[in-house]
Design an enzyme around this catalytic site. Structure first.
Site, mmCIF file in Angstrom:
data_model
loop_
_atom_site.group_PDB
_atom_site.id
_atom_site.type_symbol
_atom_site.label_atom_id
_atom_site.label_comp_id
_atom_site.label_asym_id
_atom_site.label_seq_id
_atom_site.Cartn_x
_atom_site.Cartn_y
_atom_site.Cartn_z
ATOM 1 N N ASP A 181 0.845 -1.194 0.000
ATOM 2 C CA ASP A 181 0.000 0.000 0.000
ATOM 3 C C ASP A 181 0.881 1.246 0.000
ATOM 4 O O ASP A 181 0.708 2.151 -0.814
ATOM 5 C CB ASP A 181 -0.910 -0.036 1.230
ATOM 6 C CG ASP A 181 -1.852 1.167 1.329
ATOM 7 O OD1 ASP A 181 -1.850 2.018 0.418
ATOM 8 O OD2 ASP A 181 -2.598 1.251 2.318
ATOM 9 N N HIS A 194 -0.335 -0.267 -5.767
ATOM 10 C CA HIS A 194 -0.280 0.328 -4.433
ATOM 11 C C HIS A 194 -1.641 0.892 -3.998
ATOM 12 O O HIS A 194 -1.743 1.483 -2.921
ATOM 13 C CB HIS A 194 0.745 1.459 -4.402
ATOM 14 C CG HIS A 194 2.081 1.062 -4.934
ATOM 15 N ND1 HIS A 194 2.981 0.308 -4.220
ATOM 16 C CD2 HIS A 194 2.662 1.296 -6.144
ATOM 17 C CE1 HIS A 194 4.065 0.100 -4.959
ATOM 18 N NE2 HIS A 194 3.902 0.694 -6.130
ATOM 19 N N GLU A 222 -1.268 0.936 -14.839
ATOM 20 C CA GLU A 222 0.101 0.464 -14.656
ATOM 21 C C GLU A 222 0.181 -0.373 -13.384
ATOM 22 O O GLU A 222 0.168 0.165 -12.279
ATOM 23 C CB GLU A 222 1.069 1.657 -14.555
ATOM 24 C CG GLU A 222 2.508 1.234 -14.324
ATOM 25 C CD GLU A 222 3.238 2.104 -13.307
ATOM 26 O OE1 GLU A 222 4.479 2.002 -13.247
ATOM 27 O OE2 GLU A 222 2.589 2.841 -12.555
ATOM 28 N N ASP A 229 -1.854 5.484 -12.740
ATOM 29 C CA ASP A 229 -0.502 5.293 -12.237
ATOM 30 C C ASP A 229 -0.497 4.428 -10.981
ATOM 31 O O ASP A 229 -1.356 4.575 -10.099
ATOM 32 C CB ASP A 229 0.107 6.671 -11.914
ATOM 33 C CG ASP A 229 1.531 6.577 -11.416
ATOM 34 O OD1 ASP A 229 2.374 6.042 -12.157
ATOM 35 O OD2 ASP A 229 1.800 7.040 -10.286
#
EC number: 3.2.1.1
Length: 495
Positions: A198, A239, A265, A235
């Site tokens: 994360d 995460h 991505e 992007d």
């Protein structure tokens, strides 16, 4: 859209000074002529380093080069009016425009706050120290120069789950913010690298805070209204919890005036992780094929020792071609960048032929491969390096070949470790082609193309081979290529 072809219209070291948006306005018509019909723009909003920011140090999503923040009004690429002019020029040239969405983290906060944190083991984020540290951190974003225009939302520590720098006491590392508003631990449905990935950098946005997720949805509606963009590149999604982007994509597609093209991505070379993410978002986004990029890198390094029959094994475009955006390079993999794994220039024409002329996946072309790039930066060893990225030989012709000849049924001859080939049958409206390549010595293939191609004369569209090939009454012919090269054979009458 016939044979969609994406251009990543920037690289990490693109010059600052507001040159990119005007350049894209000027090049729009030529992009269309060379066969590009989608363009991915760099992050258009203000970064923490202002006019020098590549855009991934996200500061204010609502500043598209309009407010005097972080030392400049314009971003690295130009001001808001130049951005809108570039988008308009591209769309008038029938080129769809994708905006880069950077909502994993924020940087460049305006004020410090008193917060409480727990230390986190950097290589195993699941190890969170129970001891609570009282400290200060840069976690309050008020955007005083914008003064509430477009959005009055104030970001504070309750919007974030982690930080990498604290003061009083001063310390760097990974710190979990003690936050009663969103609960303990990190977000779920993120990559399991380092236990839980994360946290990446800066002030890590916490998507469990509903006010935050609603603000990011509102920003999407606002930026679509401002720019009339045709889609998004997302992007760092490994995460960001997949459940957030599933809901966000549903929302933007529902409110958009037209269907949006969305590619994310998720940089992992494990195709199973990419497939898992696609399942978590119900297949509502495409993904860049990072495993294929790594295959190209390895093939370019190993030369004739690489088995070309395996070039697509374990890739997303092989496992799920309808969700794969294929690529040869990007701003993270170019030399001196974080994910550096460049494909050697000699192999790039082969790699581009494999993504541009086969029927599988949506190919992405990298700006320096079309226009070149030169830059200097410091490597991981502290030394300064001068990098020259050359224009890739025949890439312009491969782009044209995609639009003119990459049509019809695909047949593969991946039957030799060094020399492989494939054909496209063509359609009633559009001709096909035969593609032969070798990563070793000069290669040739004896191919059976069928009676529709009987007694035809063929030439290499790329001009790498001078001879003609004439197929016999059965449509059989011997097609060649030079060593370490590629040839695209097309019927003479189609030229």
């Amino acid at each position: 859209m016939k044979n969609p072809t994406l251009l990543q219209a920037f690289h990490w070291y693109y010059p600052d000074g507001g040159k990119l948006w005007p350049e894209l306005s000027e090049r729009a018509a030529s992009f269309n002529e060379m066969g590009i019909n989608m363009v991915w723009l760099p992050p258009a909003s203000k970064g923490a380093s202002g006019g020098y920011s590549v855009g991934y140090d996200s500061y204010d999503l609502f500043d598209l080069g309009e407010f005097d923040q972080k030392g400049s009004v314009a971003t690295k690429y130009g001001d808001k009016s130049q951005l809108l002019s570039a988008i308009d020029a591209l769309q008038k040239a029938e080129i769809a425009v994708l905006l880069d969405v950077v909502v994993n983290h924020k940087m460049g906060a305006d004020e410090k706050e008193a917060i409480r944190v727990n230390r986190v083991v950097e290589h195993d984020r699941t190890q969170i120290d129970e001891a609570v540290i009282d400290c200060e951190a840069w976690t309050r974003y008020t955007f005083p120069a914008r003064n509430g225009q477009y959005s009055k939302f104030i970001w504070d520590f309750k919007c974030f789950s982690g930080i990498d720098h604290i003061e009083n006491p001063e310390e760097d590392g990974v710190f979990k913010i003690v936050n009663d508003y969103t609960g303990d631990g990190w977000n779920d449905q993120v990559d399991d690298e380092m236990g839980n990935f994360d946290y990446l950098m800066g002030a890590n946005i916490d998507f469990r805070n509903r006010a935050v997720t609603e603000e990011i949805k509102y920003w999407a509606r606002w930026v679509m209204e401002q720019t009339h963009c045709d889609g998004f590149r997302l992007d760092a999604v490994k995460h960001i919890p997949a459940w957030f982007y599933k809901a966000w994509i549903d929302h933007v597609q529902e409110v958009a005036p037209k269907p949006l093209f969305i590619v994310a991505e998720y940089w992992s070379h494990d195709v199973e992780k990419l497939q898992q993410y696609l399942a978590q978002v119900d297949g509502k986004s495409m993904l860049f094929d990072a495993p294929l990029h790594m295959k190209f890198h390895e093939a370019s390094q190993q030369g004739r020792d690489y088995d070309m029959r395996e070039i697509f094994t374990g890739t997303l475009v092989e496992a799920d071609p309808f969700h794969a955006v294929t690529l040869v390079a990007n701003h993270d993999t170019q030399p001196l960048q974080a994910l550096e794994a460049p494909v050697e220039p000699w192999f790039k024409p082969l790699a581009y032929a494999l993504i541009l002329l086969r029927e599988n996946g949506v190919p992405s072309v990298f700006y320096p491969d079309l226009f070149g790039a030169s830059y200097e930066d410091t490597g991981g060893d502290g030394e300064t390096y001068r990098i020259d990225m050359p224009v890739i030989d025949k890439l312009d012709l491969l782009l044209i070949a995609r639009q003119r000849f990459a049509h019809g049924v695909q047949t593969l001859w991946f039957d030799h470790p060094n020399c492989i080939a494939f054909s496209r049958s063509g359609t009633e409206e559009n001709p096909g082609c035969v593609v032969v390549m070798s990563n070793g010595d000069e290669g040739e293939k004896r191919l059976t193309l069928g009676e529709n191609y009987a007694n035809k004369r063929w030439r290499d569209f790329l001009g790498n081979r001078d001879e003609q090939v004439v197929t016999d009454e059965n449509g059989d012919g011997t097609f060649s290529c030079h060593g370490g090269s590629v040839s695209v054979w097309v019927i003479e009458e189609a030229l």
